[in-house]
Design an enzyme around this catalytic site. Structure first.
Site: not given
Length: 219
Positions: A87-88
């Site tokens: 998750k960015l």
């Protein structure tokens, strides 16, 4: 539309898994803290336990805000489990890290998306899924589900393969609206999963069937 659980609470995930409908899990630092998970080693242990329960993508969010830190964490996370989604955030540093990690074959969940422009950038940077935050947009007087629908429409128009993951889901109606909008995935709290199973007419019907059965035995 696939359903993911948005939690780091292993007990909730076990209960959800027993229903046979949960296809993945999304986690983040806030959810980990809420579940009483403190520190990176404890977070790693929790993620690995989650992966032993759910045979699907497990989203693990980076803590760093700079490109190099995000890349370093992402490369570490993929050693934890077999199906990680890194998750960015939808930030300049996040997009840069997405490109680097996706080019290395990693699956990316673009989080904290609040605009079509951010979704388009993430898709170009190689995101596996983009997560528009429905509830948080509703909180500021904007219709979050309209964003989901708009992203879905544009991605279909250009045959963009990035999936649309409706996030920040607050209630069961959000799930219906996400499905209508064409979202590929909705990630939901366990409480919303419980809401989805319930209907008063189902309860009335079960009670009536049992009542009729008891009467038939007496006759």
């Amino acid at each position: 539309m696939k359903l993911f659980l948005d939690t780091a609470d292993v007990d909730e995930i076990r209960r959800g898994a027993r229903l046979g409908v949960v296809k993945g899990v999304t986690t983040n630092p806030s959810l980990a803290a809420k579940a009483g998970v403190g520190g990176m080693e404890a977070y790693k242990d929790a993620v690995q336990e989650i992966a032993s329960i759910i045979d699907g993508p497990i989203s693990i969010e980076v803590i760093s805000t700079d490109v190099e830190g995000m890349i370093t964490e992402g490369k570490d996370y993929v050693t934890w489990i077999s199906k990680p989604w890194i998750k960015l955030p939808s930030t300049p540093a996040g997009f840069e890290a997405m490109k680097v990690l996706s080019d290395e074959g990693m699956e990316i969940n673009q989080t904290l998306c609040f605009s079509v422009n951010q979704a388009l950038l993430g898709a170009q940077a190689g995101a596996t899924a983009v997560s528009p935050f429905v509830g948080r947009m509703d909180d500021i007087g904007q219709r979050g589900m309209d964003l989901v629908a708009e992203i879905v429409t544009i991605f279909r128009q250009y045959d963009i393969k990035t999936e649309v993951l409706a996030a920040s889901i607050r209630h069961a109606l959000h799930c219906v609206e996400a499905a209508r909008a064409g979202a590929h995935i909705a990630t939901i709290p366990y409480s919303v999963l419980e809401q989805m199973t319930q209907h008063p007419l189902t309860d009335i019907g079960v009670a009536r069937f049992l009542e009729d059965w008891e009467k038939s035995k007496q006759g």
